[in-house]
Design an enzyme around this catalytic site. Structure first.
Site, PDB file in Angstrom:
ATOM      1  N   ASP A 113       8.448   2.826   4.405  1.00  0.00           N
ATOM      2  CA  ASP A 113       8.108   2.872   2.980  1.00  0.00           C
ATOM      3  C   ASP A 113       8.894   1.797   2.253  1.00  0.00           C
ATOM      4  O   ASP A 113      10.020   1.456   2.652  1.00  0.00           O
ATOM      5  CB  ASP A 113       8.439   4.249   2.394  1.00  0.00           C
ATOM      6  CG  ASP A 113       7.422   5.311   2.786  1.00  0.00           C
ATOM      7  OD1 ASP A 113       6.282   4.960   3.161  1.00  0.00           O
ATOM      8  OD2 ASP A 113       7.765   6.502   2.698  1.00  0.00           O
ATOM      9  N   ASP A 128      -0.014   4.763   1.998  1.00  0.00           N
ATOM     10  CA  ASP A 128       0.010   5.948   1.141  1.00  0.00           C
ATOM     11  C   ASP A 128      -0.929   5.770  -0.046  1.00  0.00           C
ATOM     12  O   ASP A 128      -1.640   6.704  -0.439  1.00  0.00           O
ATOM     13  CB  ASP A 128       1.424   6.212   0.616  1.00  0.00           C
ATOM     14  CG  ASP A 128       2.426   6.526   1.702  1.00  0.00           C
ATOM     15  OD1 ASP A 128       2.018   6.984   2.792  1.00  0.00           O
ATOM     16  OD2 ASP A 128       3.628   6.313   1.462  1.00  0.00           O
TER      17      ASP A 128
END
Length: 159
Positions: A113, A128
Site C-alpha cells: 500500500d 484497492d
C-alpha cells in the site's frame, strides 16, 4: 465483449504492479514523501490485513476469497446475459484490483500500500481503488439495471 473486459482487467493488474514496483524500488518500508502538502502522500507500507487493517495475517483466507470472487466474475462475463456498461466496468475493475492484490499476497505475503490522503486515514493502493469503484458500479448495475430485461419480458408475456 467478455474477452475485451478480461484484457482490460489484465491492463489494470499491469498498472497496479508497475506502480507497486516503482514504490518498492524507490522507497523503504514505512517511509514516504509528500506529493500535495496537506492532501496526498506516498507512503510505502506492508499491509498484512484487509481494508482499514482488519483481519491481520489472514493471507490464505484472502487468497481463497479473492480467487473465488474473481472466478465467479469471470464466469459471469461469459454467462450473464443482461450486462450493462456498469456490470462490465465493475467486473473489469474488481477482477483487475483483486488480482493486483492477490499477486502481492502470493509473492510477498502482504499487500503493498502507498496512497495516503488527508481525508481518509488508511493507506491504500491502486488495486484497492479499482475494487472499491468496481463495487460501486456493480451496486449501480444491481440496483438500477439488472431487472430491466426481466421486467420487459414479464410485460411481453402478459400481452
Amino acid at each position: 465483449m467478455a474477452v475485451i473486459a478480461l484484457l482490460l482487467s489484465v491492463a489494470a493488474v499491469a498498472v497496479d504492479q508497475i506502480i507497486k514496483l516503482l514504490v518498492t524500488s524507490n522507497l523503504k518500508p514505512d517511509s514516504g514523501f509528500t506529493v500535495i502538502n496537506g492532501f496526498l502522500n506516498i507512503f510505502y507500507i506492508k499491509n498484512r490485513g484487509a481494508a482499514f487493517g482488519i483481519l491481520q495475517n489472514q493471507r490464505w483466507f484472502f487468497i481463497v476469497v479473492t480467487l473465488a470472487i474473481s472466478i465467479l466474475l469471470i464466469i459471469s462475463l461469459f454467462k450473464y446475459e443482461n450486462h450493462t456498461v456498469y456490470s462490465y466496468i465493475a467486473a473489469i475493475l474488481i477482477i483487475g484490483g483483486g488480482f493486483g492484490n492477490l499477486i502481492d499476497r502470493i509473492l510477498h505475503g502482504y499487500v503493498i500500500d502507498y496512497l495516503s490522503v488527508s481525508f481518509f486515514p488508511p493507506i491504500f493502493n491502486f488495486a484497492d481503488c479499482c475494487v472499491t469503484v468496481g463495487t460501486v458500479f456493480l451496486m449501480i448495475h444491481i440496483l438500477f439495471f439488472s431487472n430491466l430485461d426481466s421486467d420487459a419480458e414479464r410485460v411481453i408475456r402478459k400481452k
